[in-house]
Design a protein around this motif. Structure first.
Motif, PDB file in Angstrom:
ATOM      1  N   SER A  53      27.462  67.071  45.480  1.00 35.77           N
ATOM      2  CA  SER A  53      28.138  68.054  46.327  1.00 35.77           C
ATOM      3  C   SER A  53      29.441  68.526  45.693  1.00 35.77           C
ATOM      4  CB  SER A  53      28.393  67.477  47.720  1.00 35.77           C
ATOM      5  OG  SER A  53      29.205  66.322  47.636  1.00 35.77           O
ATOM      6  N   SER A  54      30.206  67.610  45.105  1.00 36.68           N
ATOM      7  CA  SER A  54      31.452  67.995  44.432  1.00 36.68           C
ATOM      8  C   SER A  54      31.172  68.892  43.236  1.00 36.68           C
ATOM      9  CB  SER A  54      32.217  66.760  43.955  1.00 36.68           C
ATOM     10  OG  SER A  54      32.647  66.002  45.042  1.00 36.68           O
ATOM     11  N   MET A  55      30.121  68.556  42.498  1.00 41.62           N
ATOM     12  CA  MET A  55      29.779  69.363  41.326  1.00 41.62           C
ATOM     13  C   MET A  55      29.319  70.747  41.761  1.00 41.62           C
ATOM     14  SD  MET A  55      29.751  69.659  38.111  1.00 41.62           S
ATOM     15  CE  MET A  55      30.167  67.964  37.706  1.00 41.62           C
ATOM     16  N   SER A  56      28.536  70.814  42.824  1.00 43.10           N
ATOM     17  CA  SER A  56      28.060  72.103  43.313  1.00 43.10           C
ATOM     18  C   SER A  56      29.226  73.007  43.691  1.00 43.10           C
ATOM     19  CB  SER A  56      27.140  71.894  44.509  1.00 43.10           C
ATOM     20  OG  SER A  56      26.723  73.128  45.030  1.00 43.10           O
ATOM     21  N   VAL A  57      30.207  72.454  44.378  1.00 47.36           N
ATOM     22  CA  VAL A  57      31.391  73.228  44.772  1.00 47.36           C
ATOM     23  C   VAL A  57      32.158  73.689  43.531  1.00 47.36           C
ATOM     24  CG1 VAL A  57      33.642  73.076  45.918  1.00 47.36           C
ATOM     25  CG2 VAL A  57      31.600  72.176  47.049  1.00 47.36           C
ATOM     26  N   ALA A  58      32.365  72.775  42.578  1.00 46.47           N
ATOM     27  CA  ALA A  58      33.126  73.109  41.373  1.00 46.47           C
ATOM     28  C   ALA A  58      32.411  74.189  40.552  1.00 46.47           C
ATOM     29  CB  ALA A  58      33.346  71.852  40.524  1.00 46.47           C
ATOM     30  N   LEU A  59      31.107  74.024  40.345  1.00 52.17           N
ATOM     31  CA  LEU A  59      30.366  75.010  39.562  1.00 52.17           C
ATOM     32  C   LEU A  59      30.314  76.363  40.256  1.00 52.17           C
ATOM     33  CD1 LEU A  59      27.447  72.805  38.209  1.00 52.17           C
ATOM     34  CD2 LEU A  59      29.330  73.794  36.888  1.00 52.17           C
ATOM     35  N   GLY A  60      30.164  76.345  41.581  1.00 53.08           N
ATOM     36  CA  GLY A  60      30.172  77.606  42.324  1.00 53.08           C
ATOM     37  C   GLY A  60      31.483  78.343  42.159  1.00 53.08           C
ATOM     38  N   HIS A  61      32.585  77.609  42.259  1.00 51.90           N
ATOM     39  CA  HIS A  61      33.903  78.231  42.105  1.00 51.90           C
ATOM     40  C   HIS A  61      34.086  78.759  40.678  1.00 51.90           C
ATOM     41  CE1 HIS A  61      38.116  79.016  42.851  1.00 51.90           C
ATOM     42  NE2 HIS A  61      38.375  78.413  41.694  1.00 51.90           N
ATOM     43  N   LEU A  62      33.711  77.963  39.693  1.00 53.22           N
ATOM     44  CA  LEU A  62      33.856  78.392  38.300  1.00 53.22           C
ATOM     45  C   LEU A  62      32.994  79.616  37.993  1.00 53.22           C
ATOM     46  CD1 LEU A  62      33.900  74.901  36.547  1.00 53.22           C
ATOM     47  CD2 LEU A  62      35.812  76.524  36.696  1.00 53.22           C
ATOM     48  N   GLU A  63      31.798  79.646  38.557  1.00 54.32           N
ATOM     49  CA  GLU A  63      30.910  80.789  38.323  1.00 54.32           C
ATOM     50  C   GLU A  63      31.447  82.043  39.008  1.00 54.32           C
ATOM     51  OE1 GLU A  63      26.137  81.759  38.337  1.00 54.32           O
ATOM     52  OE2 GLU A  63      26.853  80.079  39.535  1.00 54.32           O
ATOM     53  N   ARG A  64      31.879  81.924  40.254  1.00 54.42           N
ATOM     54  CA  ARG A  64      32.436  83.082  40.975  1.00 54.42           C
ATOM     55  C   ARG A  64      33.705  83.600  40.305  1.00 54.42           C
ATOM     56  NH1 ARG A  64      30.987  79.796  45.059  1.00 54.42           N
ATOM     57  NH2 ARG A  64      33.118  79.105  45.421  1.00 54.42           N
ATOM     58  N   SER A  65      34.448  82.708  39.689  1.00 55.95           N
ATOM     59  CA  SER A  65      35.686  83.095  39.007  1.00 55.95           C
ATOM     60  C   SER A  65      35.429  83.698  37.634  1.00 55.95           C
ATOM     61  CB  SER A  65      36.597  81.876  38.839  1.00 55.95           C
ATOM     62  OG  SER A  65      36.926  81.328  40.086  1.00 55.95           O
ATOM     63  N   GLY A  66      34.181  83.659  37.186  1.00 58.48           N
ATOM     64  CA  GLY A  66      33.853  84.205  35.884  1.00 58.48           C
ATOM     65  C   GLY A  66      34.235  83.305  34.728  1.00 58.48           C
ATOM     66  N   LEU A  67      34.449  82.021  35.013  1.00 57.92           N
ATOM     67  CA  LEU A  67      34.845  81.095  33.957  1.00 57.92           C
ATOM     68  C   LEU A  67      33.646  80.408  33.315  1.00 57.92           C
ATOM     69  CD1 LEU A  67      37.952  79.527  35.730  1.00 57.92           C
ATOM     70  CD2 LEU A  67      37.889  81.420  34.090  1.00 57.92           C
ATOM     71  N   VAL A  68      32.583  80.215  34.092  1.00 60.24           N
ATOM     72  CA  VAL A  68      31.330  79.697  33.531  1.00 60.24           C
ATOM     73  C   VAL A  68      30.208  80.636  33.931  1.00 60.24           C
ATOM     74  CG1 VAL A  68      32.056  77.265  33.609  1.00 60.24           C
ATOM     75  CG2 VAL A  68      30.688  78.194  35.464  1.00 60.24           C
ATOM     76  N   GLU A  69      29.147  80.577  33.159  1.00 57.22           N
ATOM     77  CA  GLU A  69      27.964  81.349  33.504  1.00 57.22           C
ATOM     78  C   GLU A  69      26.758  80.421  33.534  1.00 57.22           C
ATOM     79  OE1 GLU A  69      27.899  84.429  30.590  1.00 57.22           O
ATOM     80  OE2 GLU A  69      27.333  83.096  28.959  1.00 57.22           O
ATOM     81  N   ARG A  70      25.853  80.756  34.412  1.00 58.12           N
ATOM     82  CA  ARG A  70      24.627  79.984  34.563  1.00 58.12           C
ATOM     83  C   ARG A  70      23.526  80.693  33.770  1.00 58.12           C
ATOM     84  NH1 ARG A  70      22.191  79.102  40.447  1.00 58.12           N
ATOM     85  NH2 ARG A  70      23.950  80.488  40.759  1.00 58.12           N
ATOM     86  N   PHE A  71      22.691  79.913  33.100  1.00 55.68           N
ATOM     87  CA  PHE A  71      21.579  80.484  32.355  1.00 55.68           C
ATOM     88  C   PHE A  71      20.444  79.464  32.322  1.00 55.68           C
ATOM     89  CE2 PHE A  71      23.708  77.903  29.305  1.00 55.68           C
ATOM     90  CZ  PHE A  71      22.755  77.494  28.389  1.00 55.68           C
ATOM     91  N   ARG A  72      19.275  79.943  32.036  1.00 51.65           N
ATOM     92  CA  ARG A  72      18.106  79.066  31.906  1.00 51.65           C
ATOM     93  C   ARG A  72      17.665  79.089  30.455  1.00 51.65           C
ATOM     94  NH1 ARG A  72      13.972  77.648  36.050  1.00 51.65           N
ATOM     95  NH2 ARG A  72      15.877  77.517  37.259  1.00 51.65           N
ATOM     96  N   PRO A  73      17.708  77.939  29.781  1.00 58.48           N
ATOM     97  CA  PRO A  73      17.246  77.906  28.389  1.00 58.48           C
ATOM     98  C   PRO A  73      15.749  78.236  28.310  1.00 58.48           C
ATOM     99  CG  PRO A  73      18.389  75.863  28.977  1.00 58.48           C
ATOM    100  CD  PRO A  73      18.196  76.640  30.233  1.00 58.48           C
ATOM    101  N   PRO A  74      15.311  78.760  27.183  1.00 60.43           N
ATOM    102  CA  PRO A  74      13.881  79.040  27.026  1.00 60.43           C
ATOM    103  C   PRO A  74      13.052  77.778  27.317  1.00 60.43           C
ATOM    104  CG  PRO A  74      15.116  79.874  25.149  1.00 60.43           C
ATOM    105  CD  PRO A  74      16.067  79.075  25.980  1.00 60.43           C
ATOM    106  N   ARG A  75      12.041  77.938  28.112  1.00 62.68           N
ATOM    107  CA  ARG A  75      11.158  76.856  28.534  1.00 62.68           C
ATOM    108  C   ARG A  75      11.898  75.754  29.293  1.00 62.68           C
ATOM    109  NH1 ARG A  75       9.813  78.329  23.611  1.00 62.68           N
ATOM    110  NH2 ARG A  75      10.602  76.513  22.528  1.00 62.68           N
ATOM    111  N   GLY A  76      13.118  76.049  29.726  1.00 58.52           N
ATOM    112  CA  GLY A  76      13.876  75.061  30.485  1.00 58.52           C
ATOM    113  C   GLY A  76      13.428  75.006  31.931  1.00 58.52           C
ATOM    114  N   ARG A  77      13.665  73.880  32.556  1.00 51.63           N
ATOM    115  CA  ARG A  77      13.274  73.706  33.953  1.00 51.63           C
ATOM    116  C   ARG A  77      14.480  73.739  34.888  1.00 51.63           C
ATOM    117  NH1 ARG A  77       9.308  68.725  34.066  1.00 51.63           N
ATOM    118  NH2 ARG A  77       9.290  69.327  36.259  1.00 51.63           N
TER     119      ARG A  77
END
Length: 150
Positions: A53-77
């Protein structure tokens, strides 16, 4: 010599002082030194020893702030996270709105203190410095962008 863990903890404290959560700061620190420069949420939880839950909140904030981006590696799950290309330029640009807010706060203070010379001088310095930063900092970031272009 500092260990990776010490660096990650230092990054957490540093970014916490800048207004992020310590967990978000630790994520930035870990992604900066990770050989792949990316990780999925479960790996980040495990490496940092934090709850999902803490990680979800942190990643959500970082993504909304444009500091991290989410991506799916090729053939990644699973989705992975990495720092955006210009993470620090984006962070500084996001903070520039605070220059205007501080200048406006100084103006409010000037209206309150009237003609008291000592109070006015402090508030005028505050207003003038933040107005200067608001004018000049964008130019500095634009120069940085020009210098780092290939």
């Amino acid at each position: 010599m500092a260990s990776v863990e010490e660096f990650v903890e230092s990054a957490g404290l540093y970014f916490e002082r800048l207004g992020l959560s310590r967990t978000a700061g630790r994520v930035i620190g870990l992604l900066l030194v990770d050989p792949d420069g990316s990780a999925d949420a479960p790996a980040l939880c495990e490496r940092l020893g934090v709850a999902k839950s803490s990680m979800s909140v942190a990643l959500g904030h970082l993504e909304r702030s444009g500091l991290v981006e989410r991506f799916r590696p090729p053939r990644g799950r699973r989705d992975h996270y990495r720092l955006t290309d210009d993470v620090f330029g984006r962070a500084f640009r996001a903070k520039m709105s605070e220059f205007t807010a501080f200048a406006e706060l100084a103006e409010q203070g000037l209206a309150v203190v009237g003609d008291a010379p000592g109070n006015r001088a402090r508030l005028e310095r505050m207003r003038d410095m933040y107005a200067f930063m608001g004018r000049e900092f964008p130019k500095l970031l634009d120069r940085w962008d020009r210098e780092r272009r290939p």
